[in-house]
Design an enzyme around this catalytic site. Structure first.
Site, PDB file in Angstrom:
ATOM      1  N   TYR A  45       0.837  -1.211   0.000  1.00 32.00           N
ATOM      2  CA  TYR A  45       0.000   0.000   0.000  1.00 32.00           C
ATOM      3  C   TYR A  45       0.866   1.252   0.000  1.00 32.00           C
ATOM      4  O   TYR A  45       1.633   1.501   0.937  1.00 32.00           O
ATOM      5  CB  TYR A  45      -0.911  -0.015   1.227  1.00 32.00           C
ATOM      6  CG  TYR A  45      -2.009   1.021   1.164  1.00 32.00           C
ATOM      7  CD1 TYR A  45      -3.143   0.792   0.405  1.00 32.00           C
ATOM      8  CD2 TYR A  45      -1.909   2.203   1.870  1.00 32.00           C
ATOM      9  CE1 TYR A  45      -4.161   1.741   0.345  1.00 32.00           C
ATOM     10  CE2 TYR A  45      -2.924   3.153   1.816  1.00 32.00           C
ATOM     11  CZ  TYR A  45      -4.042   2.914   1.053  1.00 32.00           C
ATOM     12  OH  TYR A  45      -5.041   3.843   0.995  1.00 32.00           O
TER      13      TYR A  45
ATOM     14  N   TYR B 230      -5.229   5.995  -7.436  1.00 34.86           N
ATOM     15  CA  TYR B 230      -5.705   5.687  -6.090  1.00 34.86           C
ATOM     16  C   TYR B 230      -7.128   5.168  -6.154  1.00 34.86           C
ATOM     17  O   TYR B 230      -8.086   5.905  -5.965  1.00 34.86           O
ATOM     18  CB  TYR B 230      -5.620   6.946  -5.240  1.00 34.86           C
ATOM     19  CG  TYR B 230      -5.837   6.735  -3.760  1.00 34.86           C
ATOM     20  CD1 TYR B 230      -5.009   5.884  -3.025  1.00 34.86           C
ATOM     21  CD2 TYR B 230      -6.847   7.397  -3.073  1.00 34.86           C
ATOM     22  CE1 TYR B 230      -5.189   5.705  -1.665  1.00 34.86           C
ATOM     23  CE2 TYR B 230      -7.031   7.222  -1.710  1.00 34.86           C
ATOM     24  CZ  TYR B 230      -6.198   6.380  -1.013  1.00 34.86           C
ATOM     25  OH  TYR B 230      -6.373   6.208   0.343  1.00 34.86           O
TER      26      TYR B 230
END
Lengths: 136, 388
Positions: free
Chosen positions: B290, B341
């Site tokens: 991440y 994103y």
């Protein structure tokens, strides 16, 4: 001209904290049962779940644990303030608080720097604690 | 080590862009339909929906109606759903299948994160609940400020440098070159990185992921069905969610949630995760880590035991690390930094495509076992996915 600064609605735990700030006191909570020191204010202890908490005034002195300087505002209401520095401060009483840092060139900010609290009225009714480099 | 109960059998995306020109429900529907088509399934096969969001998307009920689902057994909107949940949602689907509540679950994330409601502060009302009542008046309103506190501590304690952070941006971008979905595909250099503007130090523009519009989805189904779908299943070998909070009252943004900001949630979940899968970090073929910010990769490489504490900076800057062709390629699609994103679920989708061998010039050879992580601060989740 930036928009009006955001002001929380003061209802519960936060009400005591900001009213004490208006009186020039930086408060944290102390658990009467387990001696845990707590910031930010809550209704139950973060360690033992006790509701037996008291507000204690800090001497307002500590050291910078971490920081960042904003060069772009995170919100339009802070557009007139950049660059400004926000800090995590470890108070001498052993509790970590968050605030912004004033009276300090962003290039001079260091982890471990000694700082002290001051209070600034945002409006007639609302005051925030801030930090600046310690006098000595 | 536990038995494998479910597999990911379908992957779907919309385009990823700064302005989708359509609603989050439309995006969710497109991604879900693409994932079903990939699996060779139809909406009639689906009896569960799981999503996560921060009040910036449509509820699962909306997608249920959009797909014409009749009485799905599981319909979950996991709220306070930042990127910390992007792997947890797949774990929840696996759990629902294990519990017999559902047989086939679509897990998805849909947002207009650039043209619509942007995360954090700009262009929306200031959130003043919980810890934010104390952060917001001091001028802390968005995630960059919060995660910069972790980055600064890691630099202070371990000597991690801006060059280390910049290397992650540069190496991630190199992967995006071969990813047609990626929004940023032009290579960048460390000089470009240092020429990009400071946003909140140590973060420059290139340390921060791309706010994006779009959606992606995966279809998770029980293993008995997974063997019969159009594509080979990717097994959900392990799923873990957790971390360290600061007790009652904490929320996702609580930068006071951990005493030691040189560490993040990875330390708290890794033993459970690897133990469940019966693997160690040394067994991994690649990892999707991440990367809402470059620094979150540093903290997770250590937290998930890929390197020891303090070693991640020099590790990422090594000649033969991170990149395709190295022992452990990381963020093979360019990550959130260069693909976009989609709040981390696009790490899961990329891992599935890699494990199926469908990634063309960016394919990791013989990819059999992947770590996927989600989160940057005190809480997060992770998956071990593998060929079954």
């Amino acid at each position: 001209m930036a928009a009006t600064k955001p002001i929380p609605t003061l209802r519960g735990e936060e009400k005591v904290y900001f009213e004490e700030a208006k009186n020039g006191r930086l408060v944290y909570q102390l658990c009467r049962d387990c001696a845990q020191r707590i910031f930010y204010p809550r209704t139950v202890c973060t360690n033992c779940m006790s509701e037996n908490l008291e507000y204690v005034a800090s001497a307002g002195k500590g050291t910078i644990y971490s920081f960042t300087t904003l060069h772009v505002p995170g919100h339009p209401e802070f557009a007139d303030d950049v660059p400004y520095t926000v800090v995590l401060v470890d108070l001498e009483e052993g509790v970590r608080v968050l605030a912004d840092l004033v009276d300090c060139d962003p290039d001079d900010v260091k982890v471990g720097m000694s700082v002290e609290v001051l209070f600034e009225a945002v409006t007639e009714d609302f005051t925030v604690p801030r930090f600046r480099p310690s006098a000595q | 080590m536990r038995s494998v109960a479910s597999g990911v059998v379908g992957v779907g995306y919309t385009d990823i862009s700064p302005n989708s020109g359509r609603s989050t429900l439309q995006l969710a529907t497109e991604a879900a339909q693409a994932a079903l088509a990939d699996a060779g399934m139809t909406a009639a096969d689906v009896d569960g929906l799981v999503t996560y969001h921060l009040d910036d998307s449509d509820p699962a009920l909306g997608l249920a109606q959009s797909l014409g689902l009749d009485d799905p057994g599981v319909m979950v909107d996991w709220s306070d759903g930042g990127g910390n949940l992007a792997c947890g949602v797949v774990g929840l689907a696996d759990a629902a299948i294990r519990a017999g509540m559902a047989h086939t679950v679509i897990v998805y994330r849909s947002l207009n994160g650039r043209s619509g409601r942007r995360l954090g502060g700009m262009g929306q009302g200031v959130d003043t609940t919980g810890v934010r009542q104390f952060m917001t008046p001091a001028g802390w309103t968005t995630y960059p400020e919060m995660i910069a506190m972790w980055a600064r501590r890691h630099m202070e304690v371990y000597g991690t440098t801006p060059e280390h952070l910049g290397t992650i941006a540069v190496k991630s971008r190199a992967h995006a070159k071969d990813n047609p979905r990626a929004q940023k595909r032009e290579p960048i250099t460390l000089d470009d990185y240092f020429a990009s503007p400071l946003i909140c130090d140590p973060f420059r523009l290139y340390d921060i992921c791309l706010e994006s519009d779009g959606a992606c989805a995966v279809v998770v189904t029980a293993m008995d069905r997974a063997r019969d779908t159009a594509k080979p299943p990717v097994g959900v070998l392990a799923a873990a969610h957790g971390g360290t909070g600061s007790g009652p009252g904490a929320d996702l943004a609580d930068v006071l949630g951990m005493g030691d900001l040189a560490r993040n949630f990875g330390y708290a979940v890794r033993d459970r995760l690897y133990g469940m899968a019966g693997v160690t970090a040394a067994d991994l073929d690649f990892a999707e880590i991440y990367d809402c910010f470059t620094a979150s990769v540093i903290l997770q490489l250590e937290g998930f035991g890929i390197v020891g504490p303090g070693e991640a900076g020099p590790y990422v800057a090594g000649d033969d690390t991170f990149s395709l062709g190295s022992k452990l390629p990381i963020n093979t699609h360019g990550g959130l930094l260069s693909e976009g994103y989609l709040h981390g679920l696009n790490h899961v989708t990329e891992a599935v495509l890699q494990l199926r061998g469908e990634c063309g010039p960016r394919q990791v050879p013989d990819a059999e076992l992947a770590l996927v992580t989600a989160g940057a601060m005190a809480t997060g989740s992770a998956l071990v996915l593998g060929r079954v």
